[in-house]
Design an enzyme around this catalytic site. Structure first.
Site, PDB file in Angstrom:
ATOM      1  N   GLU A 115       0.842  -1.168  -0.058  1.00  0.00           N
ATOM      2  CA  GLU A 115       0.065   0.022   0.103  1.00  0.00           C
ATOM      3  C   GLU A 115       0.784   1.201   0.049  1.00  0.00           C
ATOM      4  O   GLU A 115       2.066   1.062   0.157  1.00  0.00           O
ATOM      5  CB  GLU A 115      -0.908  -0.090   1.229  1.00  0.00           C
ATOM      6  CG  GLU A 115      -2.290  -0.824   1.073  1.00  0.00           C
ATOM      7  CD  GLU A 115      -3.041  -1.031   2.374  1.00  0.00           C
ATOM      8  OE1 GLU A 115      -4.355  -0.913   2.167  1.00  0.00           O
ATOM      9  OE2 GLU A 115      -2.662  -0.831   3.452  1.00  0.00           O
ATOM     10  N   HIS A 229      -9.173   9.923   6.248  1.00  0.00           N
ATOM     11  CA  HIS A 229      -9.118   9.411   5.052  1.00  0.00           C
ATOM     12  C   HIS A 229      -9.605  10.294   3.775  1.00  0.00           C
ATOM     13  O   HIS A 229     -10.820  10.761   4.178  1.00  0.00           O
ATOM     14  CB  HIS A 229      -9.797   8.151   4.769  1.00  0.00           C
ATOM     15  CG  HIS A 229      -9.320   6.976   3.881  1.00  0.00           C
ATOM     16  ND1 HIS A 229      -9.643   7.266   2.664  1.00  0.00           N
ATOM     17  CD2 HIS A 229      -8.639   5.968   4.015  1.00  0.00           C
ATOM     18  CE1 HIS A 229      -9.060   6.306   2.015  1.00  0.00           C
ATOM     19  NE2 HIS A 229      -8.437   5.593   2.869  1.00  0.00           N
ATOM     20  N   ARG A 284      -2.008  10.518   2.400  1.00  0.00           N
ATOM     21  CA  ARG A 284      -3.112  10.711   2.900  1.00  0.00           C
ATOM     22  C   ARG A 284      -3.370  12.175   3.113  1.00  0.00           C
ATOM     23  O   ARG A 284      -4.551  12.764   2.802  1.00  0.00           O
ATOM     24  CB  ARG A 284      -3.853   9.974   4.082  1.00  0.00           C
ATOM     25  CG  ARG A 284      -4.252   8.549   3.603  1.00  0.00           C
ATOM     26  CD  ARG A 284      -4.579   7.626   4.629  1.00  0.00           C
ATOM     27  NE  ARG A 284      -4.744   6.413   4.373  1.00  0.00           N
ATOM     28  CZ  ARG A 284      -4.941   5.151   5.009  1.00  0.00           C
ATOM     29  NH1 ARG A 284      -4.883   5.570   6.552  1.00  0.00           N
ATOM     30  NH2 ARG A 284      -4.983   4.163   4.505  1.00  0.00           N
ATOM     31  N   HIS A 339     -10.740   9.153  10.437  1.00  0.00           N
ATOM     32  CA  HIS A 339     -10.456   7.617  10.220  1.00  0.00           C
ATOM     33  C   HIS A 339      -9.810   6.971  11.157  1.00  0.00           C
ATOM     34  O   HIS A 339      -9.977   5.851  11.382  1.00  0.00           O
ATOM     35  CB  HIS A 339      -9.586   7.398   9.014  1.00  0.00           C
ATOM     36  CG  HIS A 339      -9.257   6.115   8.352  1.00  0.00           C
ATOM     37  ND1 HIS A 339     -10.363   5.338   8.014  1.00  0.00           N
ATOM     38  CD2 HIS A 339      -7.936   5.388   8.117  1.00  0.00           C
ATOM     39  CE1 HIS A 339      -9.763   4.153   7.704  1.00  0.00           C
ATOM     40  NE2 HIS A 339      -8.536   4.066   7.653  1.00  0.00           N
ATOM     41  N   ARG A 374      -0.277   7.894  10.447  1.00  0.00           N
ATOM     42  CA  ARG A 374       0.165   6.261  10.735  1.00  0.00           C
ATOM     43  C   ARG A 374       0.315   5.785   9.177  1.00  0.00           C
ATOM     44  O   ARG A 374      -0.442   6.128   8.197  1.00  0.00           O
ATOM     45  CB  ARG A 374      -1.309   5.797  10.972  1.00  0.00           C
ATOM     46  CG  ARG A 374      -1.166   4.232  11.156  1.00  0.00           C
ATOM     47  CD  ARG A 374      -2.747   3.852  11.695  1.00  0.00           C
ATOM     48  NE  ARG A 374      -3.809   4.113  10.565  1.00  0.00           N
ATOM     49  CZ  ARG A 374      -4.483   3.202  10.041  1.00  0.00           C
ATOM     50  NH1 ARG A 374      -4.031   1.861  10.204  1.00  0.00           N
ATOM     51  NH2 ARG A 374      -5.220   3.338   9.177  1.00  0.00           N
TER      52      ARG A 374
HETATM   53  C1  LIG Z   1     -13.005   1.391   7.258  1.00  0.00           C
HETATM   54  C2  LIG Z   1     -12.041   1.102   8.072  1.00  0.00           C
HETATM   55  C3  LIG Z   1     -10.820   0.530   7.406  1.00  0.00           C
HETATM   56  C4  LIG Z   1      -9.584   0.226   7.975  1.00  0.00           C
HETATM   57  N1  LIG Z   1      -8.816  -0.526   7.346  1.00  0.00           N
HETATM   58  C5  LIG Z   1      -7.544  -0.893   7.930  1.00  0.00           C
HETATM   59  C6  LIG Z   1      -6.636  -1.791   7.501  1.00  0.00           C
HETATM   60  O1  LIG Z   1      -7.043  -2.359   6.649  1.00  0.00           O
HETATM   61  N2  LIG Z   1      -5.440  -2.119   8.142  1.00  0.00           N
HETATM   62  C7  LIG Z   1      -5.068  -1.631   9.427  1.00  0.00           C
HETATM   63  O2  LIG Z   1      -4.250  -2.102  10.010  1.00  0.00           O
HETATM   64  N3  LIG Z   1      -6.092  -0.958  10.125  1.00  0.00           N
HETATM   65  C8  LIG Z   1      -7.100  -0.457   9.365  1.00  0.00           C
HETATM   66  N4  LIG Z   1      -8.307   0.572   9.933  1.00  0.00           N
HETATM   67  C9  LIG Z   1      -7.838   0.801  11.151  1.00  0.00           C
HETATM   68  C10 LIG Z   1      -8.364  -0.328  12.222  1.00  0.00           C
HETATM   69  O3  LIG Z   1      -9.400  -1.074  11.798  1.00  0.00           O
HETATM   70  C11 LIG Z   1      -8.515   0.172  13.661  1.00  0.00           C
HETATM   71  O4  LIG Z   1      -7.570   1.290  14.162  1.00  0.00           O
HETATM   72  C12 LIG Z   1      -8.496  -1.124  14.774  1.00  0.00           C
HETATM   73  O5  LIG Z   1      -9.280  -2.092  14.030  1.00  0.00           O
HETATM   74  C13 LIG Z   1      -8.961  -0.504  16.181  1.00  0.00           C
HETATM   75  O6  LIG Z   1      -9.214  -1.636  16.798  1.00  0.00           O
HETATM   76  P1  LIG Z   1      -9.407  -1.587  18.184  1.00  0.00           P
HETATM   77  O7  LIG Z   1      -9.461  -3.118  18.772  1.00  0.00           O
HETATM   78  O8  LIG Z   1      -8.344  -0.612  19.142  1.00  0.00           O
HETATM   79  O9  LIG Z   1     -10.738  -0.904  18.102  1.00  0.00           O
HETATM   80  P2  LIG Z   1     -12.181  -1.260  17.652  1.00  0.00           P
HETATM   81  O10 LIG Z   1     -11.913  -2.483  16.672  1.00  0.00           O
HETATM   82  O11 LIG Z   1     -12.781   0.008  16.848  1.00  0.00           O
HETATM   83  O12 LIG Z   1     -13.094  -1.932  18.772  1.00  0.00           O
HETATM   84  C14 LIG Z   1     -13.563  -1.143  19.992  1.00  0.00           C
HETATM   85  C15 LIG Z   1     -14.530  -1.832  20.635  1.00  0.00           C
HETATM   86  O13 LIG Z   1     -14.639  -1.149  22.033  1.00  0.00           O
HETATM   87  C16 LIG Z   1     -16.140  -1.064  21.980  1.00  0.00           C
HETATM   88  N5  LIG Z   1     -16.255   0.136  23.086  1.00  0.00           N
HETATM   89  C17 LIG Z   1     -16.232   1.376  22.833  1.00  0.00           C
HETATM   90  N6  LIG Z   1     -16.424   2.167  24.068  1.00  0.00           N
HETATM   91  C18 LIG Z   1     -16.779   1.025  24.875  1.00  0.00           C
HETATM   92  C19 LIG Z   1     -17.400   1.126  26.060  1.00  0.00           C
HETATM   93  N7  LIG Z   1     -17.568   2.382  26.893  1.00  0.00           N
HETATM   94  N8  LIG Z   1     -17.647  -0.064  26.869  1.00  0.00           N
HETATM   95  C20 LIG Z   1     -17.818  -1.275  26.350  1.00  0.00           C
HETATM   96  N9  LIG Z   1     -17.224  -1.351  24.993  1.00  0.00           N
HETATM   97  C21 LIG Z   1     -16.760  -0.361  24.294  1.00  0.00           C
HETATM   98  C22 LIG Z   1     -16.654  -1.231  20.876  1.00  0.00           C
HETATM   99  O14 LIG Z   1     -18.082  -1.522  20.951  1.00  0.00           O
HETATM  100  C23 LIG Z   1     -15.853  -1.983  20.436  1.00  0.00           C
HETATM  101  O15 LIG Z   1     -16.237  -3.426  20.322  1.00  0.00           O
HETATM  102  C24 LIG Z   1      -9.500   0.518   9.362  1.00  0.00           C
HETATM  103  C25 LIG Z   1     -10.607   1.186   9.963  1.00  0.00           C
HETATM  104  C26 LIG Z   1     -11.608   1.649   9.278  1.00  0.00           C
HETATM  105  C27 LIG Z   1     -12.728   2.355  10.102  1.00  0.00           C
END
Ligand SMILES: Cc1cc2nc3c(=O)[nH]c(=O)nc-3n(C[C@H](O)[C@H](O)[C@H](O)COP(=O)(O)OP(=O)(O)OC[C@H]3O[C@@H](n4cnc5c(N)ncnc54)[C@H](O)[C@@H]3O)c2cc1C
Length: 508
Positions: A115, A229, A284, A339, A374
């Site tokens: 990428e 994004h 980006r 994003h 990032r």
């Molecule tokens: C459309 C899109 C495409 C992307 N593509 C990529 C990619 O190809 N490669 C890459 O590396 N990154 C990518 N990213 C970024 C990456 O997906 C995220 O940064 C990463 O998945 C975040 O993971 P996380 O576990 O920290 O949070 P998340 O996966 O967002 O999970 C957060 C969790 O916390 C829960 N939560 C929040 N607040 C509370 C609360 N108060 N009490 C209980 N539960 C709560 C939510 O319900 C959820 O379950 C992308 C992001 C998006 C939006």
């Protein structure tokens, strides 16, 4: 003592980072409770990740250099070492051996892709929907695991803290609020998309973990570094559980521009060559600023996919266009959308925050890996690597129930309209004054407006406990942190793009 629950480790959030933390802790023999306010797997950015997950291939030093270069030389070198040096083991262990994720492969093994800003092919992927192919089997694996209890539709509202140590969190489920005491708490609450009118994040990304940690006294850093994004498909549907004026339908991955897609303004003219030598493939933040400027000048920007065999090469995106009534032959209407947040709760190489027994992992944390910007496909990897490390480190402590905060006696009622109106105001401020381009005067104005808004929300929080009110409270705390850090940082770097003061309309 009020009714309460206990576990060795409480993980808040069921994205990839939270799941990795739960796995890390249960492997040490600890009982883990994992709560998520989402009701379905889609309620996590992890599920929506498209491009993939980067690994370290032939040249780890080059991978590190790419991360540092993308960050505008601001990434923390030690954190980058931790990420890259643990990448392959974590991916092999969890994704290949434990979950048996079937990444796209050829005869010689995985089909690594590249990428923007990566200098070798090092990204593992499944179709253009890598996130759900990792997230769903991971959830299923832990669900079937004896030492882990996953509870959905349950929100953490506030941390329980006493003398610098975190003892658990107040959890709300079905309007019922109860303390949950734990030996350690791991925050894995994801991003902040709901603070902006346009975002690629799922609806519930209200910055809860960052706000809860900050209110409990933990250090929070680098909040000004918000990545936008450049090409989210925009349509005119108001659609969000928290009353967003959001019009983002879906993310149009950089790969479409990589394959030849061209950005055209409202006059049909291609403009990116005027902004950067790499045109559509510029970084980006450069493309996001150009798209913003051209939308303002000519009314709209469309991604012309006529040079691409769109339906064949991007069948998933072609389907999403159809779902949202977008005729891609006319060009896909696009705008920048929030994003990813590079900053968050400050943590060390094991996810430890500055508060005893409190950890943070994934997008809500600030490891230092991303600095001011990032590199694509490093966020899932960061969540996986730090999740495992934090979970293992968090294990081994017993829950120690103490007196819980007085949330229990408060009235749960809140007029729905209240949260909707305040969220709308908050998003306008963030969009107009703390968005893709920022001026010192706008940032100062945003501080005043956000402080006033937070004061109004706090007045309600003193007497009520509903989930939507706490999400609003968390959003207002997190927005204020972003505005404050942006005001304090006078250097234009990475995603923090300062321009000279100009006559701009105010949000109120
Ligand atoms: C459309 C899109 C495409 C992307 N593509 C990529 C990619 O190809 N490669 C890459 O590396 N990154 C990518 N990213 C970024 C990456 O997906 C995220 O940064 C990463 O998945 C975040 O993971 P996380 O576990 O920290 O949070 P998340 O996966 O967002 O999970 C957060 C969790 O916390 C829960 N939560 C929040 N607040 C509370 C609360 N108060 N009490 C209980 N539960 C709560 C939510 O319900 C959820 O379950 C992308 C992001 C998006 C939006």
């Amino acid at each position: 003592m009020t009714d309460h629950d206990t576990s060795d480790v409480l993980v808040v959030g069921s994205g990839l980072a939270g799941l990795a933390a739960a796995l890390g802790a249960t492997r040490q023999g600890d009982d883990v409770t994992l709560v998520t306010k989402a009701t379905r797997p889609e309620g996590a950015s992890s599920w929506w990740a498209q491009g993939g997950i980067a690994v370290s291939r032939d040249d780890p030093e080059q991978f590190k250099d790419d991360i540092v270069a993308a960050s505008d030389d601001t990434a923390d070198a030690d954190a980058v070492d931790v990420l890259v040096e643990n990448a392959n083991d974590a991916v092999q262990d969890v994704l290949f051996e434990t979950l048996a994720v079937e990444f796209d492969s050829g005869d010689d093994g995985p089909d690594y892709t590249r990428e923007a800003a990566h200098s070798e092919d090092r990204i593992l992927h499944v179709d253009a929907a890598t996130g759900k192919h990792i997230h769903v089997p991971f959830l299923n694996y832990l669900d079937a695991h004896d030492g882990v209890e996953i509870i959905d539709d349950t929100a953490a509202l506030e941390l329980i803290r006493h003398e610098g140590r975190v003892h658990g969190a107040m959890l709300e489920s079905d309007d019922d609020v109860r303390p949950h005491f734990a030996g350690s708490v791991v925050l894995a609450t994801g991003g902040i998309g709901e603070l902006y009118p346009r975002t690629t994040n799922p609806d519930n990304a209200t910055g809860d973990g960052i706000a809860m940690a900050a209110l409990a006294g933990a250090d929070v850093r680098d909040m000004e570094y918000v990545q936008f994004h450049p090409t989210a498909c925009v349509v005119d549907d108001a659609d969000s559980t928290t009353g967003a004026d959001a019009d983002v339908a879906f993310l149009v991955s950089e790969a479409v521009r990589g394959e030849g897609g061209l950005l055209r303004n409202g006059d049909g003219e291609r403009f990116m060559p005027d902004y950067h030598a790499d045109a559509e493939l510029a970084p980006r933040d450069v493309v996001a600023r150009a798209v913003t400027a051209e939308r303002e000048a000519t009314g709209e920007v469309r991604l012309d996919v006529s040079p691409v065999d769109f339906a064949d090469e991007f069948p998933g995106l072609a389907d999403r266009c159809a779902e949202h009534g977008v005729d891609y032959d006319e060009g896909i209407p696009v705008a920048p959308a929030e994003h990813f947040l590079c900053g968050g709760v400050a943590v060390d190489d094991r996810g430890r925050t500055t508060l005893d027994r409190l950890y943070a992992v994934g997008e809500c944390s600030r490891t230092g890996v991303h600095g001011a910007n990032r590199l694509a496909s490093t966020s899932l990897l960061e969540g996986l690597v730090w999740g495992l490390r934090a979970g293992a480190d968090a294990a081994g402590n017993d829950a120690d129930p103490i007196e819980a905060p007085d949330l229990l006696t408060r009235d749960p009622d809140l007029p729905d309209r209240f949260a909707r109106e305040k969220f709308h105001r908050l998003r306008r401020v963030m969009d107009e004054q703390v968005g893709v381009e920022r001026t010192p005067a706008d940032l100062n104005r945003s501080l005043a407006l956000l402080r006033r808004l937070k004061g109004e929300v706090d007045a309600y929080v003193r007497t009520r406990t509903s989930r939507s009110l706490y999400e609003l409270r968390n959003a207002s705390v997190t927005a204020l942190l972003i505005a404050r850090h942006a005001t304090e940082n006078t250097e234009s770097v990475g995603t923090h793009n300062l321009v000279a003061d100009a006559e701009t309309p105010t949000a109120d």
